[in-house]
Scaffold this motif. Structure first.
Motif, PDB file in Angstrom:
ATOM      1  N   HIS A 127      61.046  36.642  24.615  1.00 29.30           N
ATOM      2  CA  HIS A 127      62.219  36.502  25.483  1.00 29.30           C
ATOM      3  C   HIS A 127      62.310  35.059  25.970  1.00 29.30           C
ATOM      4  CE1 HIS A 127      65.321  37.664  28.371  1.00 29.30           C
ATOM      5  NE2 HIS A 127      65.324  38.848  27.825  1.00 29.30           N
ATOM      6  N   ALA A 128      63.534  34.504  25.911  1.00 33.10           N
ATOM      7  CA  ALA A 128      63.723  33.091  26.245  1.00 33.10           C
ATOM      8  C   ALA A 128      63.741  32.831  27.743  1.00 33.10           C
ATOM      9  CB  ALA A 128      65.017  32.573  25.617  1.00 33.10           C
ATOM     10  N   ALA A 129      64.011  33.871  28.546  1.00 33.26           N
ATOM     11  CA  ALA A 129      64.149  33.674  29.994  1.00 33.26           C
ATOM     12  C   ALA A 129      63.433  34.809  30.724  1.00 33.26           C
ATOM     13  CB  ALA A 129      65.621  33.634  30.386  1.00 33.26           C
ATOM     14  N   VAL A 130      62.340  34.476  31.387  1.00 36.12           N
ATOM     15  CA  VAL A 130      61.512  35.467  32.081  1.00 36.12           C
ATOM     16  C   VAL A 130      61.331  35.035  33.538  1.00 36.12           C
ATOM     17  CG1 VAL A 130      59.236  36.557  32.178  1.00 36.12           C
ATOM     18  CG2 VAL A 130      60.281  36.061  29.963  1.00 36.12           C
ATOM     19  N   ALA A 131      61.548  35.962  34.471  1.00 31.77           N
ATOM     20  CA  ALA A 131      61.251  35.736  35.890  1.00 31.77           C
ATOM     21  C   ALA A 131      59.897  36.369  36.180  1.00 31.77           C
ATOM     22  CB  ALA A 131      62.330  36.357  36.765  1.00 31.77           C
ATOM     23  N   VAL A 132      58.966  35.575  36.666  1.00 27.47           N
ATOM     24  CA  VAL A 132      57.583  36.022  36.826  1.00 27.47           C
ATOM     25  C   VAL A 132      57.283  36.235  38.311  1.00 27.47           C
ATOM     26  CG1 VAL A 132      55.171  35.521  36.312  1.00 27.47           C
ATOM     27  CG2 VAL A 132      56.977  34.702  34.771  1.00 27.47           C
ATOM     28  N   PHE A 133      56.726  37.418  38.626  1.00 25.27           N
ATOM     29  CA  PHE A 133      56.427  37.799  40.005  1.00 25.27           C
ATOM     30  C   PHE A 133      54.943  38.101  40.161  1.00 25.27           C
ATOM     31  CE2 PHE A 133      60.827  38.786  39.240  1.00 25.27           C
ATOM     32  CZ  PHE A 133      61.484  38.432  40.414  1.00 25.27           C
ATOM     33  N   GLY A 134      54.432  37.843  41.347  1.00 20.40           N
ATOM     34  CA  GLY A 134      53.091  38.299  41.697  1.00 20.40           C
ATOM     35  C   GLY A 134      53.179  39.701  42.270  1.00 20.40           C
TER      36      GLY A 134
ATOM     37  N   PRO B 163      54.187  40.892  46.811  1.00 20.10           N
ATOM     38  CA  PRO B 163      55.311  40.738  45.881  1.00 20.10           C
ATOM     39  C   PRO B 163      56.043  39.425  46.146  1.00 20.10           C
ATOM     40  CG  PRO B 163      55.343  42.893  46.959  1.00 20.10           C
ATOM     41  CD  PRO B 163      54.350  42.046  47.699  1.00 20.10           C
ATOM     42  N   ALA B 164      56.064  38.548  45.166  1.00 17.23           N
ATOM     43  CA  ALA B 164      56.689  37.233  45.366  1.00 17.23           C
ATOM     44  C   ALA B 164      57.029  36.610  44.020  1.00 17.23           C
ATOM     45  CB  ALA B 164      55.754  36.309  46.140  1.00 17.23           C
ATOM     46  N   LEU B 165      58.125  35.878  43.978  1.00 22.04           N
ATOM     47  CA  LEU B 165      58.494  35.125  42.782  1.00 22.04           C
ATOM     48  C   LEU B 165      57.524  33.963  42.605  1.00 22.04           C
ATOM     49  CD1 LEU B 165      60.617  34.535  40.491  1.00 22.04           C
ATOM     50  CD2 LEU B 165      61.754  33.037  42.149  1.00 22.04           C
ATOM     51  N   LEU B 166      57.026  33.805  41.377  1.00 19.21           N
ATOM     52  CA  LEU B 166      56.113  32.707  41.064  1.00 19.21           C
ATOM     53  C   LEU B 166      56.820  31.575  40.317  1.00 19.21           C
ATOM     54  CD1 LEU B 166      53.050  34.794  39.780  1.00 19.21           C
ATOM     55  CD2 LEU B 166      53.579  34.101  42.134  1.00 19.21           C
ATOM     56  N   GLY B 167      57.827  31.943  39.522  1.00 18.24           N
ATOM     57  CA  GLY B 167      58.532  30.943  38.726  1.00 18.24           C
ATOM     58  C   GLY B 167      59.192  31.590  37.531  1.00 18.24           C
ATOM     59  N   VAL B 168      59.587  30.768  36.582  1.00 21.74           N
ATOM     60  CA  VAL B 168      60.223  31.257  35.363  1.00 21.74           C
ATOM     61  C   VAL B 168      59.466  30.725  34.157  1.00 21.74           C
ATOM     62  CG1 VAL B 168      62.518  31.495  36.378  1.00 21.74           C
ATOM     63  CG2 VAL B 168      61.883  29.330  35.305  1.00 21.74           C
ATOM     64  N   GLY B 169      59.615  31.436  33.058  1.00 18.54           N
ATOM     65  CA  GLY B 169      58.968  31.024  31.820  1.00 18.54           C
ATOM     66  C   GLY B 169      59.636  31.688  30.635  1.00 18.54           C
TER      67      GLY B 169
ATOM     68  N   ALA C   7      48.267  35.961  38.117  1.00 21.60           N
ATOM     69  CA  ALA C   7      49.268  35.259  38.919  1.00 21.60           C
ATOM     70  C   ALA C   7      48.746  33.886  39.326  1.00 21.60           C
ATOM     71  CB  ALA C   7      49.641  36.078  40.151  1.00 21.60           C
ATOM     72  N   GLY C   8      47.500  33.833  39.774  1.00 19.45           N
ATOM     73  CA  GLY C   8      46.913  32.564  40.186  1.00 19.45           C
ATOM     74  C   GLY C   8      46.835  31.577  39.039  1.00 19.45           C
ATOM     75  N   ARG C   9      46.471  32.063  37.879  1.00 22.08           N
ATOM     76  CA  ARG C   9      46.354  31.174  36.719  1.00 22.08           C
ATOM     77  C   ARG C   9      47.728  30.724  36.221  1.00 22.08           C
ATOM     78  NH1 ARG C   9      41.228  33.903  33.407  1.00 22.08           N
ATOM     79  NH2 ARG C   9      39.691  33.337  35.003  1.00 22.08           N
ATOM     80  N   PHE C  10      48.706  31.639  36.271  1.00 25.10           N
ATOM     81  CA  PHE C  10      50.072  31.263  35.876  1.00 25.10           C
ATOM     82  C   PHE C  10      50.602  30.172  36.795  1.00 25.10           C
ATOM     83  CE2 PHE C  10      54.700  31.750  36.162  1.00 25.10           C
ATOM     84  CZ  PHE C  10      55.058  31.697  34.825  1.00 25.10           C
ATOM     85  N   LEU C  11      50.339  30.308  38.105  1.00 24.14           N
ATOM     86  CA  LEU C  11      50.780  29.301  39.076  1.00 24.14           C
ATOM     87  C   LEU C  11      50.107  27.947  38.840  1.00 24.14           C
ATOM     88  CD1 LEU C  11      51.161  30.918  42.612  1.00 24.14           C
ATOM     89  CD2 LEU C  11      52.898  29.765  41.242  1.00 24.14           C
ATOM     90  N   SER C  12      48.965  27.965  38.165  1.00 28.54           N
ATOM     91  CA  SER C  12      48.285  26.719  37.823  1.00 28.54           C
ATOM     92  C   SER C  12      48.818  26.111  36.533  1.00 28.54           C
ATOM     93  CB  SER C  12      46.776  26.973  37.676  1.00 28.54           C
ATOM     94  OG  SER C  12      46.234  27.457  38.886  1.00 28.54           O
ATOM     95  N   GLY C  13      49.823  26.786  35.938  1.00 30.40           N
ATOM     96  CA  GLY C  13      50.434  26.261  34.712  1.00 30.40           C
ATOM     97  C   GLY C  13      49.811  26.773  33.438  1.00 30.40           C
ATOM     98  N   LEU C  14      48.916  27.784  33.560  1.00 29.44           N
ATOM     99  CA  LEU C  14      48.241  28.308  32.375  1.00 29.44           C
ATOM    100  C   LEU C  14      49.048  29.432  31.727  1.00 29.44           C
ATOM    101  CD1 LEU C  14      44.575  28.494  33.751  1.00 29.44           C
ATOM    102  CD2 LEU C  14      45.594  26.713  32.311  1.00 29.44           C
TER     103      LEU C  14
ATOM    104  N   SER D  66      55.641  26.260  44.171  1.00 26.70           N
ATOM    105  CA  SER D  66      54.332  25.829  44.671  1.00 26.70           C
ATOM    106  C   SER D  66      53.769  26.922  45.576  1.00 26.70           C
ATOM    107  CB  SER D  66      54.463  24.521  45.450  1.00 26.70           C
ATOM    108  OG  SER D  66      55.111  24.753  46.691  1.00 26.70           O
ATOM    109  N   PRO D  67      52.437  26.986  45.724  1.00 25.46           N
ATOM    110  CA  PRO D  67      51.851  27.970  46.655  1.00 25.46           C
ATOM    111  C   PRO D  67      52.417  27.836  48.065  1.00 25.46           C
ATOM    112  CG  PRO D  67      50.153  27.046  45.246  1.00 25.46           C
ATOM    113  CD  PRO D  67      51.395  26.270  44.957  1.00 25.46           C
TER     114      PRO D  67
END
Length: 331
Positions: free
Chosen positions: A276-283, A287-293, A260-267, A307-308
């Motif tokens: 899958h073209a549309a993914v909702a990513v959670f920590g 439990p928290a939404l981190l973003g989409v990818g 989760a930490g690395r994904f939030l850094s853009g990795l 952002s954090p």
């Protein structure tokens, strides 16, 4: 001498408010009123709803504004009434009557109605109305229309996913056409009403429009501005849905703390996810939404991240809003 106006102290607010927009309000008027009531720093709506229309207007605050485009692209469902036998300059009840036509029984037989309903279901082409916000040489079309200038517009293809037509009448016995329409983005319901009236041979214009669903967010979940005004601040915050309410069609993926930490850094992260073209990513913790990818060949690729600080503020606001939410549920 007038007393100085009290300056509103803005604050970070994150989430989605499902507003039942009142008649006569522009989408921006409704947004600014709700933004003021919530004292929110950042807000945006998910596509305009005409002042003459009521119904579902999702308003995005803070981090949720990052995903507002998804609602712009979503299918929408409307209830509308077309007054048959008269066309107007604007295609709705605000305009001046252009032409009136006598309506004969042959125009409105069940067979004729069924044929027209089929004709306007599926992919159709529409010429955008002059009274619209579309731009031509930097000016909105409605500006040309108000100046009496007609601008050439190219027809555009839209999709009518579902259409139901029924007849009724007003207090004077004049025929009305009731429509329930589910359509793609870019569809003009006023134009649809005009085109159906023309196909029936009698013309028509829109006299009522209400949006009852957008992207699976229904009007039964909405709150009105009057209801918001009557609440205290904690209750208003409790009306907000989390930003992930806009991501119902995304594949949910949950990451452990390190990933989760690395994904939030853009990795990018590697895993066994399907493409899958549309993914909702959670920590996971907390439990928290981190973003989409999106995922390709087992790789999770970030597209839009919170952002954090936004995540921390969302988690804190949940704690504050929980007591008010329980009060609202009981009432």
């Amino acid at each position: 001498m007038n007393a100085p106006r009290t300056r509103v102290q803005r604050r970070p607010v994150h989430g989605v408010l499902l507003l039942d927009k009142p008649l006569g309000f522009s989408s921006n008027d409704a947004l600014q009123k709700a933004k003021w009531l919530l004292r929110a720093e950042k807000a945006g709506h998910t596509g305009t709803l005409d002042p003459l229309a009521t119904g579902v207007l999702p308003l995005c605050f803070g981090a949720a504004t990052k995903f507002s485009q998804l609602q712009l692209d979503a299918a929408k469902t409307y209830e509308a009434i077309v007054r048959l036998g008269a066309t107007t300059t604007t295609g709705d009840a605000e305009g001046e009557v252009l032409r009136e036509c006598a309506i004969t029984p042959e125009m409105l037989t069940p067979e004729r109605l069924a044929a027209v309903q089929q004709q306007f279901t599926g992919p159709i082409r529409q010429v955008p109305p002059m009274y619209s916000a579309l731009k031509k040489d930097g000016k909105a079309l409605y500006e040309y229309a108000r100046a009496g200038v007609e601008v050439e517009r190219a027809a555009r293809e839209v999709e009518i996913h579902a259409l139901a037509l029924t007849l009724s009448s007003d207090d004077q016995g004049q025929p009305l056409l009731n429509m329930v329409v589910t359509c793609s983005k870019g569809t003009y319901i006023r134009t649809l009403g005009e085109d159906i009236g023309a196909a029936l041979g009698c013309g028509g214009h829109l006299s009522f429009l209400r949006r009852i669903d957008t992207g699976g967010l229904g009007v039964e979940r909405c709150v009105t501005l009057a209801e918001l005004e009557a609440m205290d601040e904690a209750q208003r915050l409790a009306c907000l849905l989390p930003p992930e309410a806009l991501l119902v069609e995304h594949l949910p993926v949950t990451l452990g703390s390190e990933d989760a930490g690395r994904f939030l850094s853009g990795l990018r992260r590697r895993g066994t996810w399907p493409d899958h073209a549309a993914v909702a990513v959670f920590g996971q913790e907390p439990p928290a939404l981190l973003g989409v990818g999106h995922t390709v060949a087992g790789e999770l690729i970030p597209d839009r991240l919170l952002s954090p600080l936004e995540i921390q503020q969302i988690l804190e606001s949940r704690t504050l809003a929980a007591p008010a939410a329980s009060i609202l549920e009981k009432s």
